[in-house]
Design a protein around this motif. Sequence first.
Motif, PDB file in Angstrom:
ATOM      1  N   GLY A 294      31.220  30.677  36.846  1.00 45.78           N
ATOM      2  CA  GLY A 294      30.251  30.661  37.827  1.00 45.78           C
ATOM      3  C   GLY A 294      30.653  32.044  38.763  1.00 45.78           C
ATOM      4  O   GLY A 294      31.351  32.957  38.436  1.00 45.78           O
ATOM      5  N   THR A 295      29.873  31.982  39.944  1.00 42.16           N
ATOM      6  CA  THR A 295      30.097  33.074  40.970  1.00 42.16           C
ATOM      7  C   THR A 295      31.806  32.811  41.514  1.00 42.16           C
ATOM      8  O   THR A 295      32.228  31.867  41.303  1.00 42.16           O
ATOM      9  N   PRO A 296      32.230  33.954  42.062  1.00 44.94           N
ATOM     10  CA  PRO A 296      33.646  33.699  42.700  1.00 44.94           C
ATOM     11  C   PRO A 296      33.671  32.617  43.330  1.00 44.94           C
ATOM     12  O   PRO A 296      34.770  31.946  43.468  1.00 44.94           O
ATOM     13  N   ALA A 297      32.679  32.153  44.320  1.00 48.16           N
ATOM     14  CA  ALA A 297      32.769  31.158  45.202  1.00 48.16           C
ATOM     15  C   ALA A 297      32.879  29.798  44.512  1.00 48.16           C
ATOM     16  O   ALA A 297      33.795  29.051  44.935  1.00 48.16           O
ATOM     17  N   ARG A 298      32.195  29.742  43.475  1.00 50.23           N
ATOM     18  CA  ARG A 298      32.090  28.381  42.576  1.00 50.23           C
ATOM     19  C   ARG A 298      33.502  28.261  42.024  1.00 50.23           C
ATOM     20  O   ARG A 298      33.983  27.140  41.905  1.00 50.23           O
ATOM     21  N   LEU A 335      35.868  40.643  39.269  1.00 50.48           N
ATOM     22  CA  LEU A 335      35.646  39.742  40.261  1.00 50.48           C
ATOM     23  C   LEU A 335      36.356  38.896  40.588  1.00 50.48           C
ATOM     24  O   LEU A 335      36.688  38.177  41.881  1.00 50.48           O
ATOM     25  N   PHE A 336      37.110  38.163  39.696  1.00 54.84           N
ATOM     26  CA  PHE A 336      38.153  37.218  39.972  1.00 54.84           C
ATOM     27  C   PHE A 336      39.482  37.812  40.721  1.00 54.84           C
ATOM     28  O   PHE A 336      39.776  37.169  41.713  1.00 54.84           O
ATOM     29  N   SER A 337      39.903  38.794  40.413  1.00 53.95           N
ATOM     30  CA  SER A 337      40.887  39.696  41.042  1.00 53.95           C
ATOM     31  C   SER A 337      40.824  40.000  42.508  1.00 53.95           C
ATOM     32  O   SER A 337      41.433  39.953  43.555  1.00 53.95           O
ATOM     33  N   SER A 338      39.418  40.328  42.816  1.00 57.27           N
ATOM     34  CA  SER A 338      38.906  40.970  44.085  1.00 57.27           C
ATOM     35  C   SER A 338      38.727  39.999  44.964  1.00 57.27           C
ATOM     36  O   SER A 338      38.762  39.829  46.376  1.00 57.27           O
ATOM     37  N   GLU A 339      38.028  38.861  44.376  1.00 50.39           N
ATOM     38  CA  GLU A 339      37.490  37.749  45.252  1.00 50.39           C
ATOM     39  C   GLU A 339      37.886  36.286  45.107  1.00 50.39           C
ATOM     40  O   GLU A 339      37.574  35.493  45.966  1.00 50.39           O
ATOM     41  N   PRO A 342      42.937  36.701  45.796  1.00 52.73           N
ATOM     42  CA  PRO A 342      43.341  36.719  47.440  1.00 52.73           C
ATOM     43  C   PRO A 342      43.357  35.469  48.045  1.00 52.73           C
ATOM     44  O   PRO A 342      44.448  35.159  48.876  1.00 52.73           O
ATOM     45  N   LYS A 343      42.264  34.559  47.570  1.00 50.51           N
ATOM     46  CA  LYS A 343      42.262  33.203  48.432  1.00 50.51           C
ATOM     47  C   LYS A 343      43.491  32.288  47.457  1.00 50.51           C
ATOM     48  O   LYS A 343      44.043  31.657  48.283  1.00 50.51           O
ATOM     49  N   LEU A 344      43.502  32.465  46.364  1.00 53.84           N
ATOM     50  CA  LEU A 344      44.577  31.610  45.740  1.00 53.84           C
ATOM     51  C   LEU A 344      45.923  31.998  46.313  1.00 53.84           C
ATOM     52  O   LEU A 344      46.819  31.012  46.280  1.00 53.84           O
ATOM     53  N   ALA A 345      46.373  33.033  46.560  1.00 51.54           N
ATOM     54  CA  ALA A 345      47.418  33.384  47.030  1.00 51.54           C
ATOM     55  C   ALA A 345      47.950  32.854  47.982  1.00 51.54           C
ATOM     56  O   ALA A 345      49.055  32.582  48.663  1.00 51.54           O
ATOM     57  N   GLN A 346      46.867  32.207  49.076  1.00 50.24           N
ATOM     58  CA  GLN A 346      47.130  31.623  50.078  1.00 50.24           C
ATOM     59  C   GLN A 346      47.532  30.075  50.117  1.00 50.24           C
ATOM     60  O   GLN A 346      48.170  29.337  50.974  1.00 50.24           O
ATOM     61  N   LEU A 347      47.259  29.519  48.866  1.00 51.03           N
ATOM     62  CA  LEU A 347      47.482  28.245  48.321  1.00 51.03           C
ATOM     63  C   LEU A 347      49.152  27.703  48.357  1.00 51.03           C
ATOM     64  O   LEU A 347      49.887  28.690  48.048  1.00 51.03           O
TER      65      LEU A 347
END
Length: 347
Positions: A294-298, A335-339, A342-347
């Motif tokens: 899906g989209t990066p958000a999904r 798309l995965f690496s840019s969007e 970065p969010k997963l790195a905070q988990l």
Amino acid sequence: MKVGLFDHIEHGERPTAQLFDERLTFIQAADEAGFYCLHLAEHHQTPLNMVPVPGVFMGAVARLTKTIRIGPLVYLLPLYSPLRMIDEICMLDHLSHGRAEIGVGRGVSPFELKYHKIEHEDSREIFIDAFNCVSAGLVTDTLDYSGPHYKYENVPIALRPLQQPHPAFWYGSSNTTGSTWAGEHGMHFVSLGPTAFAKNNIDAFRDALAKRGGAAQPKAEFPGGTAIGVLRHIFVADTDEKAKHFGKPAMEMHLAQLNWLRNMHGVTGLTSRLNVPRGATFEDCVADGSAIYGTPARVREEIERQAAELGINYLLTYLFLGAMTLNEALRSLQLFSSEVMPKLAQL
């Protein structure tokens, strides 16, 4: 959470030289995007894997990349001379300037083992003996070893790894027996399959690791010192429809490749060492959690949900498979690496 890259490098309906060139281009892009490690499968006599000698391909990767770590997931130890395996691990570690990560295993396919004159029922004992022998040889100048299958006396070991005492060992498992063994030996670990199935293996690993007291070679970049991960097939695009457009045929071709030897031998049900429950379609795999699209958000939302359920600190992504084009794979990676990353790195 760290993010890695997995690949079989399966037959992709293109000339093999082109297949290799495209994968090397893709891996270079993953390196530049900050992926932690490339983990390359080893399979034999099947279109599922067109790099059945993974060390050769990883040597090429080592010279074309700068920071991504490199290793098999896994070397099928029963198929190797331990002395040759020791030398190959050392060479890869030096070619990569200390970026080698060494996955080991017995082999999931009884058909592949049989082609190499290894009986499935003997493979675990052979694997454990080979692992013990290789482990001993990586930390000595002279190998003296005596086991049920391998015996060496006063053998000089001229090559030593760049990383000391040696590159870390990894284990990928689809059953609780192997998961427990990996935890008992303090390895880094990845499971796969439907979310509930993967959780059973991860829990077995974590319990055994806790009893041991932690990793044999801790990694500071992972909370707790041990990489604990899950493999997921991931397809990212600007819309859900675009992601499914290339993801569905890629996943279903991949499923066909996974079952190619089984079908050739007339095996249609689950059998020993082929016991990973797999969906028959793209939609089945999305439903059980092993494929995400899906989209990066999904995609990010689903990964975050699974990470919380599984308690992992490592996501092993499978981004280029089936007959996907290089452009489709590179766009999904971008798309995965840019969007998402970065969010997963905070988990």
